[in-house]
Write a protein that holds these residues in place. Structure first.
Motif, PDB file in Angstrom:
ATOM      1  N   ALA A   1      -7.063   3.681  13.020  1.00 44.51           N
ATOM      2  CA  ALA A   1      -6.334   4.256  14.145  1.00 44.51           C
ATOM      3  C   ALA A   1      -7.187   5.298  14.859  1.00 44.51           C
ATOM      4  O   ALA A   1      -7.255   5.330  16.098  1.00 44.51           O
TER       5      ALA A   1
ATOM      6  N   LYS B   1      -6.017   2.304   7.243  1.00 43.08           N
ATOM      7  CA  LYS B   1      -5.214   2.221   8.468  1.00 43.08           C
ATOM      8  C   LYS B   1      -5.403   3.483   9.318  1.00 43.08           C
ATOM      9  O   LYS B   1      -5.549   3.399  10.541  1.00 43.08           O
TER      10      LYS B   1
ATOM     11  N   TRP C   1      -0.872  -3.470  16.104  1.00 45.21           N
ATOM     12  CA  TRP C   1      -1.942  -2.686  16.687  1.00 45.21           C
ATOM     13  C   TRP C   1      -1.809  -2.704  18.204  1.00 45.21           C
ATOM     14  O   TRP C   1      -1.607  -3.753  18.810  1.00 45.21           O
TER      15      TRP C   1
ATOM     16  N   LEU D   1      -4.733  -7.167   9.535  1.00 39.21           N
ATOM     17  CA  LEU D   1      -6.122  -6.872   9.883  1.00 39.21           C
ATOM     18  C   LEU D   1      -6.789  -8.101  10.489  1.00 39.21           C
ATOM     19  O   LEU D   1      -7.496  -8.024  11.499  1.00 39.21           O
TER      20      LEU D   1
ATOM     21  N   ASN E   1       0.839  -1.191   0.000  1.00 41.11           N
ATOM     22  CA  ASN E   1       0.000   0.000   0.000  1.00 41.11           C
ATOM     23  C   ASN E   1       0.879   1.249   0.000  1.00 41.11           C
ATOM     24  O   ASN E   1       1.865   1.330   0.734  1.00 41.11           O
TER      25      ASN E   1
ATOM     26  N   LEU F   1      -6.531  -3.219   0.952  1.00 42.87           N
ATOM     27  CA  LEU F   1      -5.354  -3.603   1.723  1.00 42.87           C
ATOM     28  C   LEU F   1      -4.479  -4.557   0.929  1.00 42.87           C
ATOM     29  O   LEU F   1      -4.977  -5.488   0.282  1.00 42.87           O
TER      30      LEU F   1
ATOM     31  N   GLU G   1      -3.758   2.940   2.985  1.00 42.36           N
ATOM     32  CA  GLU G   1      -3.251   3.852   4.010  1.00 42.36           C
ATOM     33  C   GLU G   1      -4.398   4.603   4.680  1.00 42.36           C
ATOM     34  O   GLU G   1      -4.384   4.819   5.898  1.00 42.36           O
TER      35      GLU G   1
ATOM     36  N   SER H   1      -1.027  -6.516   4.875  1.00 42.85           N
ATOM     37  CA  SER H   1      -1.948  -5.730   5.695  1.00 42.85           C
ATOM     38  C   SER H   1      -3.244  -6.494   5.940  1.00 42.85           C
ATOM     39  O   SER H   1      -3.863  -6.358   6.998  1.00 42.85           O
TER      40      SER H   1
ATOM     41  N   LEU I   1       1.602   1.018  12.361  1.00 41.43           N
ATOM     42  CA  LEU I   1       0.678   0.647  11.296  1.00 41.43           C
ATOM     43  C   LEU I   1       1.295   0.814   9.913  1.00 41.43           C
ATOM     44  O   LEU I   1       0.623   0.601   8.900  1.00 41.43           O
TER      45      LEU I   1
ATOM     46  N   ILE J   1       2.603  -4.607  10.430  1.00 40.83           N
ATOM     47  CA  ILE J   1       1.640  -3.784  11.151  1.00 40.83           C
ATOM     48  C   ILE J   1       1.437  -4.334  12.555  1.00 40.83           C
ATOM     49  O   ILE J   1       1.288  -5.530  12.759  1.00 40.83           O
TER      50      ILE J   1
END
Length: 547
Positions: A472, A468, A333, A505, A40, A497, A465, A501, A447, A331
């Motif tokens: 967030a 994401k 979280w 996710l 991405n 995505l 992007e 990503s 991220l 990524i």
């Protein structure tokens, strides 16, 4: 049909803020069906627009052969006030046909029609084939769902008489039946094709995979399975090279230590001879000076050798990191911490609700508990996104009652949570003013949104992007200390995505300890996130089922 060909000649592109998106790209796309993949934000959609002639490169040029037809990621966003005919890219030809039927003899009209005298009948037949027979060319496209809009746009691509199709994420928003139909249509397409997609079902039918980075397009002459195997082999090669260089560094370090020890022993022996008084002072001083000079040169040589070895190891480690980053994702979280609320607590209710803008149906009754993870499933146009908007309070149901007993975070298909003119950082600061900026920056970096991205306006980010960034802002918003985790309402969250990503996710949704409602056509995602229930459209009612 003209032999289709698209050639990039040292193409570069810089964003309006001056950041170089990609540079000196050289590649030729021919008649083979090619998938363009990459992380991405690398610029795939921008490159597609350059190839389609919608924007100009900062430098370099494009050479084309044959007629092109370009389909953007979100056709409705590209033409928000257009008709169905315009969405399909056929409005100009249909209007030319109408003028000719009314007596026009303008050469331009005949050029626009290109002898497609039955284009109106073809269009209506194709609309019937995709399950939308009631649509008329003049119908506003805004009345369509995201999936319906994509199906219309794809129908127009099939009727475009193009030699080369450029399709940017065409399976986004499509239901399972439409995705299967798209895969069949692409297999039957006899022209050139450049497909930008992260959809593995579509990718496995491609003949060539081209991977895009900021500095190159690497072509893998085989299927997606071949590409994946090549990626695994490259990762293994990178691991082997790193291990080899570390071993070489260790062996060389030992050799340097041995050499230093021998030098030290020789110098110590010379010092002992000098102290015995068997040599003249002037000779002793000369020997001592030579030994010190030799020792200094040796130390300098050893330092340079060690630095060169360390640099080789660092570069090999970075190469391995890039390989692992692409395959496994980078990524991370930071999940918000909520209270340990009772699992049977009701967090949202719908009582005898009729949804707006959808086919008539039996009243919907729904009670969502804090421990439930629900998938909303059904074909395009049945009202899945509308149902999420009613739950979020963004749409008022014509009848019935909505009750919310907790906070919620809605991520819709258009990421409307984001303001286009704001930067990612400013958007997150507005959502979480009590959070230190250093922590906000760290969370965005986790991220994959680094300093190059978070100070840009949201409008300049790629689709992935933006998702994401929206996630967030939803998850990291400041909440009252006594509040529970929000209800996550997600509408097609994996659209746009890239593959790593998507994996990240999926891991996020698996770990999320709060209530979850997700709309998706991706059965692989739904099966992986530990659903407890499904809400399925059955033609005239919504069916609640335990998984």
């Amino acid at each position: 049909m003209t032999e289709p060909r698209l050639t990039l000649n040292s193409v570069s592109y810089a964003l309006p803020n001056g950041r170089q998106l990609f540079s000196d790209l050289c590649c030729t796309f021919g008649a083979q069906h090619t998938a363009l993949v990459g992380r991405n934000g690398v610029g795939k959609s921008v490159l597609a627009r350059i190839l389609a002639g919608q924007i100009a490169p900062t430098s370099g040029s494009i050479t084309t052969s044959g007629l092109l037809h370009y389909l953007p990621q979100n056709p409705l966003a590209a033409t928000p006030h257009a008709s169905v005919a315009a969405l399909a890219g056929m409005e100009t030809a249909l209007q030319a046909l109408m003028r000719i039927e009314q007596g026009s003899s303008e050469a331009r009209d005949f050029e626009l029609l290109a002898e497609r005298w039955d284009i109106r009948q073809q269009f209506q037949t194709l609309l019937a084939q995709i399950g939308l027979p009631a649509l008329q060319p003049q119908t506003p496209a805004s009345q369509l769902s995201g999936g319906q809009a994509m199906r219309v746009a794809l129908a127009g691509a099939r009727l475009s008489a193009a030699d080369f199709l450029i399709l940017d994420e065409p399976s986004n928003h499509l239901d399972a039946i439409s995705r299967a139909a798209l895969a069949r249509d692409l297999q039957q397409w006899r022209g050139g094709l450049l497909l930008i997609s992260h959809d593995k079902v579509l990718l496995k039918h491609m003949q060539v995979i081209a991977e895009m980075s900021p500095s190159a397009i690497t072509v893998y002459g085989g299927s997606y399975a071949f590409y994946e195997q090549a990626q695994r082999q490259q990762s293994q090669n990178a691991q082997d090279e790193l291990a080899r260089l570390k071993l070489e560094r260790s062996r060389t370090e030992q050799a340097l230590r041995n050499q230093q020890e021998r030098q030290s022993r020789r110098q110590a022996r010379g010092d002992r001879i000098g102290k015995s008084g068997n040599q003249a002072k002037i000779l002793l001083d000369a020997n001592k000076e030579r030994a010190q000079s030799s020792g200094g040169k040796l130390a300098t040589q050893h330092a340079a050798k060690r630095e060169a070895l360390n640099q080789d190891v660092r570069e090999a480690a970075q190469a391995l990191h890039r390989q692992v980053d692409w395959q496994a994702g980078s990524i991370h979280w930071h999940l918000p911490q909520g209270l340990n609320a009772r699992a049977d607590r009701i967090v949202a209710e719908l009582r005898d609700v009729q949804l707006p803008y959808t086919p008539p149906h039996k009243p919907l009754n729904l009670a969502l508990r804090a421990d439930q993870r629900v998938a909303i499933c059904g074909p395009n146009g049945c009202g899945k996104s509308t149902l999420l908007q009613v739950l979020a309070g963004q749409l008022l149901a014509p009848s019935g009652q909505r009750l919310m007993h907790g906070s919620f975070a809605l991520l819709d298909q258009g990421q409307s949570l984001l303001q286009p003119q704001l930067s990612v950082l400013k958007q997150l600061q507005a959502a979480s003013p009590r959070t230190p900026e250093s922590l906000q920056r760290m969370r965005l970096a986790q991220l994959g949104l680094d300093a190059r991205h978070i100070d840009q306006p949201n409008a300049l980010l790629s689709g992935g992007e933006r998702l994401k960034a929206a996630m967030a802002c939803a998850l990291y918003a400041d909440e009252d200390e006594q509040s529970a985790l929000p209800i996550l309402l997600l509408d097609e969250p994996d659209n746009h995505l890239d593959l790593p990503s998507q994996q990240a996710l999926q891991a996020l949704l698996v770990q999320y300890p709060g209530p979850l409602v997700v709309v998706s056509h991706d059965e692989a995602l739904l099966q992986a996130i530990h659903l407890t229930h499904r809400l399925d459209w059955a033609g005239d009612e919504w069916l609640w089922m335990e998984v």
